[in-house]
Each structure stands twice: as structure tokens, then as C-alpha cells.
Design a protein around this motif. Structure first.
Motif, PDB file in Angstrom:
ATOM      1  N   PHE A  65       0.820  -1.203   0.000  1.00 49.98           N
ATOM      2  CA  PHE A  65       0.000   0.000   0.000  1.00 49.98           C
ATOM      3  C   PHE A  65       0.858   1.258   0.000  1.00 49.98           C
ATOM      4  N   LYS A  66       1.946   1.249   0.746  1.00 47.01           N
ATOM      5  CA  LYS A  66       2.786   2.437   0.837  1.00 47.01           C
ATOM      6  C   LYS A  66       3.393   2.812  -0.520  1.00 47.01           C
ATOM      7  N   LEU A  67       3.472   1.860  -1.434  1.00 44.42           N
ATOM      8  CA  LEU A  67       3.980   2.135  -2.773  1.00 44.42           C
ATOM      9  C   LEU A  67       2.881   2.618  -3.708  1.00 44.42           C
TER      10      LEU A  67
ATOM     11  N   VAL B  17      -4.691  22.556   2.106  1.00 44.80           N
ATOM     12  CA  VAL B  17      -4.776  21.647   3.255  1.00 44.80           C
ATOM     13  C   VAL B  17      -5.072  20.227   2.776  1.00 44.80           C
ATOM     14  N   LEU B  18      -6.063  20.069   1.900  1.00 47.65           N
ATOM     15  CA  LEU B  18      -6.454  18.744   1.427  1.00 47.65           C
ATOM     16  C   LEU B  18      -5.327  18.077   0.641  1.00 47.65           C
ATOM     17  N   ARG B  19      -4.666  18.820  -0.224  1.00 46.98           N
ATOM     18  CA  ARG B  19      -3.557  18.251  -1.003  1.00 46.98           C
ATOM     19  C   ARG B  19      -2.370  17.900  -0.107  1.00 46.98           C
ATOM     20  N   THR B  20      -2.062  18.766   0.860  1.00 51.23           N
ATOM     21  CA  THR B  20      -0.959  18.490   1.788  1.00 51.23           C
ATOM     22  C   THR B  20      -1.242  17.229   2.586  1.00 51.23           C
ATOM     23  N   LEU B  21      -2.455  17.100   3.080  1.00 51.26           N
ATOM     24  CA  LEU B  21      -2.835  15.925   3.853  1.00 51.26           C
ATOM     25  C   LEU B  21      -2.697  14.659   3.006  1.00 51.26           C
ATOM     26  N   ALA B  22      -3.178  14.709   1.773  1.00 48.92           N
ATOM     27  CA  ALA B  22      -3.113  13.538   0.891  1.00 48.92           C
ATOM     28  C   ALA B  22      -1.679  13.155   0.533  1.00 48.92           C
ATOM     29  N   ASN B  23      -0.831  14.141   0.355  1.00 50.92           N
ATOM     30  CA  ASN B  23       0.515  13.867  -0.150  1.00 50.92           C
ATOM     31  C   ASN B  23       1.597  13.728   0.915  1.00 50.92           C
ATOM     32  N   ASP B  24       1.392  14.344   2.088  1.00 51.75           N
ATOM     33  CA  ASP B  24       2.495  14.430   3.046  1.00 51.75           C
ATOM     34  C   ASP B  24       2.302  13.679   4.360  1.00 51.75           C
ATOM     35  N   ILE B  25       1.115  13.238   4.675  1.00 50.60           N
ATOM     36  CA  ILE B  25       0.886  12.562   5.959  1.00 50.60           C
ATOM     37  C   ILE B  25       0.768  11.062   5.698  1.00 50.60           C
ATOM     38  N   SER B  26       1.759  10.330   6.130  1.00 48.68           N
ATOM     39  CA  SER B  26       1.888   8.905   5.810  1.00 48.68           C
ATOM     40  C   SER B  26       0.885   8.037   6.551  1.00 48.68           C
ATOM     41  N   CYS B  27       0.581   6.922   5.930  1.00 47.84           N
ATOM     42  CA  CYS B  27      -0.273   5.909   6.533  1.00 47.84           C
ATOM     43  C   CYS B  27       0.333   5.460   7.869  1.00 47.84           C
TER      44      CYS B  27
ATOM     45  N   HIS C 279      -8.939  11.361   8.643  1.00 48.94           N
ATOM     46  CA  HIS C 279      -8.939  10.596   9.895  1.00 48.94           C
ATOM     47  C   HIS C 279      -7.577  10.660  10.590  1.00 48.94           C
ATOM     48  N   ARG C 280      -6.546  11.073   9.896  1.00 46.19           N
ATOM     49  CA  ARG C 280      -5.206  11.170  10.491  1.00 46.19           C
ATOM     50  C   ARG C 280      -4.975  12.486  11.213  1.00 46.19           C
ATOM     51  N   VAL C 281      -5.951  13.390  11.156  1.00 52.34           N
ATOM     52  CA  VAL C 281      -5.812  14.686  11.826  1.00 52.34           C
ATOM     53  C   VAL C 281      -6.467  14.585  13.200  1.00 52.34           C
ATOM     54  N   VAL C 282      -5.686  14.857  14.236  1.00 53.11           N
ATOM     55  CA  VAL C 282      -6.137  14.706  15.620  1.00 53.11           C
ATOM     56  C   VAL C 282      -5.969  16.030  16.368  1.00 53.11           C
TER      57      VAL C 282
ATOM     58  N   PHE D 296      -6.331   0.708  12.812  1.00 56.33           N
ATOM     59  CA  PHE D 296      -6.062  -0.222  11.701  1.00 56.33           C
ATOM     60  C   PHE D 296      -4.749   0.117  11.012  1.00 56.33           C
ATOM     61  N   GLU D 297      -4.537   1.394  10.731  1.00 56.54           N
ATOM     62  CA  GLU D 297      -3.301   1.791  10.062  1.00 56.54           C
ATOM     63  C   GLU D 297      -2.080   1.518  10.931  1.00 56.54           C
ATOM     64  N   ARG D 298      -2.225   1.613  12.227  1.00 58.90           N
ATOM     65  CA  ARG D 298      -1.090   1.368  13.125  1.00 58.90           C
ATOM     66  C   ARG D 298      -0.761  -0.117  13.244  1.00 58.90           C
ATOM     67  N   GLN D 299      -1.706  -0.983  12.924  1.00 62.61           N
ATOM     68  CA  GLN D 299      -1.502  -2.428  13.047  1.00 62.61           C
ATOM     69  C   GLN D 299      -0.513  -2.981  12.028  1.00 62.61           C
ATOM     70  N   PHE D 300      -0.425  -2.333  10.882  1.00 59.50           N
ATOM     71  CA  PHE D 300       0.333  -2.959   9.792  1.00 59.50           C
ATOM     72  C   PHE D 300       1.454  -2.094   9.295  1.00 59.50           C
TER      73      PHE D 300
END
Length: 184
Positions: A83-85, A105-115, A153-156, A180-184
């Protein structure tokens, strides 16, 4: 000028039914199942069944639709290294493409905040060039037309608490996605 919406896809996922609207150019909108918020026992907290299957498809099965389905299947798979690829499928949404703070904001979140990672509203505001714009980041999250692809969902909160999701109607989905994302 935007191309017209060509198809609607309903996808069964671990967090409920996902509705995807695609144009010929790319994914236009994603809606998550509100029922999963009202019935918290539906979500598999053991992360056992993470299959993603198309349950309904209305319209031509375009390349943009195939790319979105593949991306969602990889997102929910337990093969995180694959998935990371994975690159995002093509996006055809004016809000995301706008040259304003919300679009940035939306583009930065999609491109820069990793799973598997999270960022605070203030942290995301800083990445977008205005560390004082926490509330504007929150507004951008509320208007996100592509949850999962643009991983709001990654914004806290600054304290690390999950905070609201889907205008407060999907808080259990947000918590599930983070774990879920933290599990794998």
C-alpha cells in the motif's frame, strides 16, 4: 470544465459501504456509511475481515473507477508494504484542485501525511503555511469530499485525542481507521 459523473460504485468494506462517484477523469466524491456510526458493534475491532468487494456498479467501468477500487483494496489489505507504494487514483474534484487554503490543506494531507501516522490540526496548519489556522484546517476536514483518499482521519487534536470525524457522525470509524493503520 469538469467532465460529467459517469458511474457510481458501492463497495463493501470493513467500515461499511463506501459509495464512490467517478467521472471519466477521476474520483469525484466518496461517502462513508453512516450506519456504522450508529451501530458500533458492526466494525471488526480484530481487523479480521478486511476484504473490499464491489457490491453494486452503475455506469461504465472506466479506468478511473478501476484505479479507485484497486486503491481501496490495497488500503484495507494487510499488505502495508504494498500500500505504501500505491499512488492515489486520479482525482476530479474542484474543492481539492482549488488554489486556496482549503485546497492546499487537502492536497498536503493527501501527499504528506503517511499511513499509520497522525498530525494535529495545528501541525497541518503549519505545514500549509499558517500555524494559527487550526480552525480553518478543521473546516477543510469537514468539507473533505474524499475521505480515505484524503485521510482526514489522520488529523487529531493537539492533545492526541481522535477528535470528530464525519461532522461527529463517524467518530468510531475514525478511531478504527487510526488503529487499523497502526496495526500494519
Amino acid at each position: 470544465m469538469k467532465s460529467e459523473v459517469l458511474d457510481t460504485i458501492m463497495i463493501k468494506s470493513p467500515i461499511g459501504t463506501i459509495q464512490v462517484l467517478n467521472s471519466k477523469v477521476g474520483v469525484r466524491e466518496i461517502s462513508l456509511d453512516q450506519e456504522y456510526t450508529n451501530n458500533k458493534s458492526i466494525i471488526d475491532l480484530d481487523y479480521g475481515d478486511t476484504d473490499v468487494t464491489v457490491i453494486c456498479h452503475d455506469g461504465p467501468h472506466h479506468e478511473s473507477s478501476k484505479a479507485t477500487i484497486k486503491w481501496l483494496q490495497m488500503f484495507f489489505s494487510k499488505k502495508r508494504e504494498l500500500f505504501k507504494l500505491q499512488t492515489l487514483p486520479p482525482i476530479d474534484n474542484q474543492l481539492v484542485e482549488k488554489d486556496n487554503f482549503t485546497g492546499r490543506v487537502l492536497r498536503t494531507l493527501a501527499n504528506d501525511i503517511s499511513c499509520g501516522t497522525t498530525i494535529s490540526y495545528a501541525g497541518l496548519a503549519g505545514l500549509c503555511g499558517n500555524h494559527k489556522a487550526c480552525r480553518a484546517v478543521g473546516q477543510a476536514m469537514r468539507s473533505n469530499p474524499l475521505p480515505l483518499l484524503i485521510p482526514c482521519h489522520r488529523v487529531v487534536t493537539s492533545s492526541g485525542a481522535a477528535g470528530p470525524y464525519m461532522r461527529g457522525n463517524g467518530d468510531n470509524i475514525k478511531k478504527w481507521l487510526i488503529e487499523f493503520e497502526r496495526q500494519f
